[in-house]
Write a protein that holds these residues in place. Structure first.
Motif, short mmCIF file in Angstrom:
data_model
loop_
_atom_site.label_atom_id
_atom_site.label_comp_id
_atom_site.label_asym_id
_atom_site.label_seq_id
_atom_site.Cartn_x
_atom_site.Cartn_y
_atom_site.Cartn_z
N SER A 1 51.15 23.90 18.98
CA SER A 1 52.44 24.47 19.38
C SER A 1 52.99 23.83 20.65
N ARG A 2 52.17 23.08 21.37
CA ARG A 2 52.64 22.45 22.61
C ARG A 2 53.44 21.18 22.33
N LYS A 3 53.42 20.71 21.09
CA LYS A 3 54.08 19.45 20.75
C LYS A 3 55.37 19.72 19.96
N LEU A 4 56.50 19.20 20.51
CA LEU A 4 57.74 19.25 19.75
C LEU A 4 57.76 18.17 18.68
N TYR A 5 57.04 17.11 18.89
CA TYR A 5 57.01 15.95 18.01
C TYR A 5 55.91 16.11 16.96
N SER A 6 56.05 15.39 15.86
CA SER A 6 55.03 15.41 14.81
C SER A 6 53.92 14.41 15.10
N HIS A 7 54.32 13.18 15.49
CA HIS A 7 53.34 12.13 15.74
C HIS A 7 53.72 11.36 16.99
N ALA A 8 52.74 10.97 17.75
CA ALA A 8 52.97 10.14 18.93
C ALA A 8 52.78 8.68 18.57
N ASP A 9 53.43 7.79 19.33
CA ASP A 9 53.26 6.35 19.11
C ASP A 9 51.88 5.89 19.55
N ALA A 10 51.32 6.57 20.52
CA ALA A 10 49.97 6.25 20.99
C ALA A 10 49.37 7.53 21.55
N SER A 11 48.05 7.66 21.39
CA SER A 11 47.38 8.87 21.88
C SER A 11 46.01 8.48 22.42
N ILE A 12 45.67 9.02 23.56
CA ILE A 12 44.37 8.75 24.18
C ILE A 12 43.61 10.07 24.29
N LYS A 13 42.45 10.15 23.64
CA LYS A 13 41.57 11.32 23.75
C LYS A 13 40.68 11.12 24.97
N ILE A 14 40.72 12.05 25.91
CA ILE A 14 39.98 11.91 27.16
C ILE A 14 38.51 12.26 26.94
N THR A 15 37.66 11.32 27.27
CA THR A 15 36.20 11.52 27.21
C THR A 15 35.65 11.59 28.62
N PRO A 16 34.44 12.11 28.79
CA PRO A 16 33.84 12.11 30.14
C PRO A 16 33.75 10.71 30.74
N GLN A 17 33.56 9.69 29.89
CA GLN A 17 33.47 8.31 30.41
C GLN A 17 34.81 7.84 30.96
N LEU A 18 35.90 8.14 30.22
CA LEU A 18 37.23 7.76 30.69
C LEU A 18 37.58 8.50 31.99
N ALA A 19 37.31 9.81 32.01
CA ALA A 19 37.67 10.60 33.19
C ALA A 19 36.86 10.18 34.40
N GLY A 20 35.61 9.78 34.17
CA GLY A 20 34.75 9.43 35.30
C GLY A 20 35.19 8.19 36.04
N GLY A 21 35.94 7.29 35.37
CA GLY A 21 36.37 6.05 36.03
C GLY A 21 37.80 6.08 36.50
N ALA A 22 38.47 7.23 36.55
CA ALA A 22 39.89 7.31 36.92
C ALA A 22 40.10 8.38 37.98
N MET A 23 41.10 8.10 38.84
CA MET A 23 41.45 9.08 39.86
C MET A 23 42.67 9.91 39.46
N SER A 24 43.47 9.39 38.52
CA SER A 24 44.65 10.12 38.09
C SER A 24 44.91 9.83 36.63
N VAL A 25 45.83 10.59 36.05
CA VAL A 25 46.20 10.40 34.66
C VAL A 25 46.77 9.01 34.43
N LEU A 26 47.57 8.49 35.40
CA LEU A 26 48.18 7.17 35.23
C LEU A 26 47.13 6.07 35.26
#
Length: 808
Positions: free
Chosen positions: A603-628
């Motif tokens: 329900s949080r999505k107005l759109y049906s499909h995104a052009d690109a999507s990134i699923k956040i894993t502990p490995q991805l989060a561990g190497g980043a300081m921000s979403v960008l």
């Protein structure tokens, strides 16, 4: 002889007050002891639990079915306050608890089952049942029942030898020089079962002064008068063994003797008291009788050199054990005697199949009629077990709800063949029951505890749900003040938020949590300051420790041929079940499923499909300081420059895109301040895909979806400093007994049906007419069918009955 008339009291349990002598002393002591008993019962109200099991023994792969009856311990009414029952499965040889069930009770009634898988060892087991409140007392207060689990091969680890233990029990507790009394005895083998014995008592000159012989299950009784200054020894012989010396009770120079005749008259008991005291020839004594902790009679008499004789009416005493205690002139207990009151007031239960003979797989209709002792219909709860007598041999005079509530539950030690004492066909049962009263001890309480000036508070409380309790610390140190906690509880059917407060030492508890299966728990401090340093420790439920049993139970009454047949049938049935499971697995492996599974829309999505999507894993989060930081270099057309709070982003070299968090437009700073560990996924919308957001999405859209924004987010899995997650075990919902119907042909009907438990019904009730009816279908073999029913009325009246019919 001093005879007394009973005074009826107008209470639900027909208490009886007897005054042997209307003196100030009697009037002082009677209310004193009555108040002590009443005070003890108010602080420690007794509970009893009884389990009706479908069979007396089992084979590997069987299901053990049970019905639980929880009652108030004195008058047996089915309104005990506890609503949680624990049932343990204990391997006797190791003492290991191999299974536990948490049974919800409704009006003191519940039911459940254990699957006796081949992963647990064969051998002797004890099924134990108790409430949390019952843990305040000795384990003897809990319900115990032994059974044997076979592994489809007739075997036994128990090989009883000829070793026999015989114990002598002087009536009321001691032998006194020159005072005539009676001595009961009991002989048991290594399994704790009674064995027949005979023997002689000799004085120090080896003259025979008495002979004795057991009459029932190793028990008997003989008169005896010890002479001053003499010592005695005994020779005892069992069948097939030689005579051997055994200890004999020590003779005292002075003391009291209490002799009770509860056999000769149906309406009264005769009590005789003797005393030998070199210093006092006459003294006042009190006799107190209670029935399961409630005063039945009390009074005072004058004891002279000739003794004291009295007659106590028994008409208004409740059925079951009455505990007599003789108090001396200092109000100290000096002699005790148990007597059994049997007015035959148990429920009358009649089990009637509609026919005496049926065909294999034919429908059977059974009627159960329940009436009181005068023939009036009774509304009652009952459970029914129907077994194949060709496979299952019911144990002779086995435990029933009647024998347990009125007899076994109030006695120490094993009571062998307890139902023998309740069968009117056994003409000698009353005198044999009196032998039992003299050789088994009272288990419920000690007078020292009742008469104590102060009684310690109970450690365990009555449960009407489960308890979440634990301790909060700051690091490894005790907290200094009370601390408020937030408690988030979730499972498949429950999501709720609660608060709790610790005491000054950091202990907290939430009581009366009622839920099935398990409950996810998330704890966090509510004070903003230093909540990250809080650590939590839950107090888990610990079942009472069970010690290994040196002499395990073995069903020696099962004939070898019948047992072999039963185990063979059990193995055949298990093999059929294994083949069916294997066949199902093969069929499932061959199935090909086509089509797309419908995915529930977020329900949080107005759109049906995104052009690109990134699923956040502990490995991805561990190497980043921000979403960008996560976006940079991972999505084609997305360019991230700078880092931290100075980072900027563009899509296809356009201006700054629209930022959306959980469906709501937000500014870039909120996205930059968001913890990457809170992010579930990032969607990127480019060009036409972003048009759904209108002009605001002209430069594209970056949609951030957080974990907490997901309606299905499980807070218990969140790992955050100062936050504790765990789970609690809840009620085990019982399985439903499988009872096939053969009224129409079905695919599964082709397989053989040799179930040893033909039918199990734990939740039957009689109507106002006292009648309950049920139906089921017979199995395949030509055999005898055994129907057994246990009954309990809301007023606490128990009942038991059995019936048989043939399948031919």
């Amino acid at each position: 002889m001093l005879s007394c008339k009973a005074l009826r009291t107008h209470t639900p349990v027909l208490l009886l007050l007897m005054m042997l002598s209307v003196t100030s002393g009697a009037q002082d002591f009677t209310p004193f002891v009555s108040e002590k008993l009443s005070s003890y019962r108010s602080k420690f109200p007794p509970e009893k639990v009884y389990l009706h099991m479908d069979k007396p023994y089992y084979a590997t792969g069987d299901t053990l079915w049970f019905k639980a009856y929880l009652v108030e311990g004195a008058i047996h009414s089915a309104d005990s306050a506890s609503t949680v029952l624990y049932v343990d499965l204990i391997h006797q040889k190791t003492g290991k608890n191999v299974g536990i069930r948490r049974v919800p009770l409704n009006g003191g009634l519940g039911h459940g089952s254990f699957t006796l898988a081949d992963s647990i060892p064969k051998g002797a087991y004890t099924i134990r049942a108790y409430t949390n409140w019952m843990r305040n007392f000795s384990e003897e207060y809990m319900f115990h029942r032994a059974f044997y689990l076979f592994d489809n091969v007739e075997n036994s680890s128990v090989n009883p030898s000829n070793n026999t233990e015989i114990t002598f029990f002087p009536e009321s507790g001691q032998l006194v020089e020159g005072l005539n009394t009676r001595i009961a005895f009991k002989a048991i083998d290594e399994t704790g079962r009674g064995v027949q014995v005979k023997g002689f008592v000799f004085n120090q000159d080896n003259d025979t002064v008495s002979a004795f012989k057991s009459e029932h299950l190793g028990m008997g009784r003989f008169p005896f008068t010890p002479k001053p200054g003499e010592k005695y020894h005994v020779l005892v012989k069992t069948e097939g063994a030689d005579y051997k010396n055994v200890p004999f009770p020590v003779v005292q120079e002075s003391g009291f003797i209490l002799i009770v005749d509860n056999i000769s008259s149906p309406s009264k008991m005769r009590v005789v008291v003797y005393n030998k005291d070199q210093h006092v020839s006459e003294k006042s004594v009190h006799i107190v009788g209670h029935s399961r902790g409630i005063i039945a009679f009390a009074g005072k008499g004058k004891l002279t050199a000739k003794g004291l004789m009295m007659a106590i009416p028994t008409v208004d005493l409740p059925d079951g054990i009455t505990h007599l205690t003789l108090f001396d002139d200092q109000n100290k207990p000096v002699a005790e005697r148990l007597v059994f009151i049997d007015h035959n007031r148990s429920l009358k239960v009649k089990v009637t199949p509609s026919k005496t003979a049926y065909r294999p797989r034919e429908k059977t209709t059974v009627e159960i009629m329940v009436t009181d002792s005068v023939g009036k219909p009774v509304e009652a709860n009952l459970s029914v077990s129907v077994t194949d007598a060709g496979q299952i041999a019911q144990q002779p005079n086995d435990m029933s709800i009647v024998s347990y509530l009125l007899l076994s539950s109030d006695l120490k030690g094993l009571v062998e063949q307890p139902s023998y004492y309740f069968d009117p066909a056994n003409t000698e049962r009353k005198i044999h029951l009196d032998y039992l009263m003299m050789t088994q001890g009272w288990r419920r309480f000690r007078w020292q505890d009742v008469m104590a000036d102060s009684i310690a508070a109970p450690k365990h409380f009555i449960e009407q749900g489960f308890t979440l309790a634990g301790e909060v610390k700051r690091g490894n140190r005790k907290i200094a003040d009370k601390t408020m906690l937030s408690v988030f509880l979730t499972n498949d059917s429950l999501k709720t938020f609660m608060t709790a407060e610790t005491d000054e030492s950091g202990i907290f508890r939430l009581d009366n949590l009622a839920f099935d299966d398990s409950l996810n728990v998330r704890l966090q401090g509510m004070n903003k300051k230093n909540t990250e340093s809080l650590t939590f420790n839950l107090f888990p439920f610990q079942a009472p420790k069970a010690l290994p049993v040196q002499v395990p139970f073995y069903p020696v009454t099962v004939e070898s041929e019948l047992l072999s047949a039963s185990l063979k049938r059990a193995e055949e049935y298990q093999e059929i079940e294994r083949k069916i499971r294997l066949s199902r697995e093969k069929l499932l492996q061959a199935v090909t499923i086509k089509g797309k599974r419908e995915v529930e829309r977020d329900s949080r999505k107005l759109y049906s499909h995104a052009d690109a999507s990134i699923k956040i894993t502990p490995q991805l989060a561990g190497g980043a300081m921000s979403v960008l930081d996560i976006l940079g270099g991972r999505v084609a057309g997305v360019r991230v420059t700078g880092s931290g709070m100075n980072a900027s982003v563009s899509i296809r070299n356009g201006g700054e895109p629209l930022f959306v968090m959980d469906g709501m437009p937000v500014d870039k700073d909120m996205i930059l301040n968001l913890s990457v560990f809170d992010v579930e996924s990032i969607d990127v919308l480019k060009g036409g895909s972003a048009a759904i957001y209108g002009g605001r999405g002209g430069n594209g859209v970056i949609s951030v979806l957080t974990k907490r924004g997901n309606a299905n987010y499980d807070y218990s899995q969140e790992i955050v400093p100062g936050v504790f997650t765990s789970s609690l075990a809840g009620f085990d919902r019982p399985r439903e007994f499988y009872a096939p119907k053969y009224d129409t042909k079905r695919q599964n009907d082709a397989r053989p049906d040799y179930r040893s438990t033909v039918y199990w019904a734990p939740q039957l009730k009689t109507g106002k007419d006292g009648i309950a009816r049920f139906e089921y279908y017979n199995t395949d073999p030509a055999t005898t069918i055994d129907i057994r029913t246990e009954v309990l009325s809301p007023a606490g009246e128990p009942g038991f009955a059995r019936s048989v019919y043939v399948v031919q």
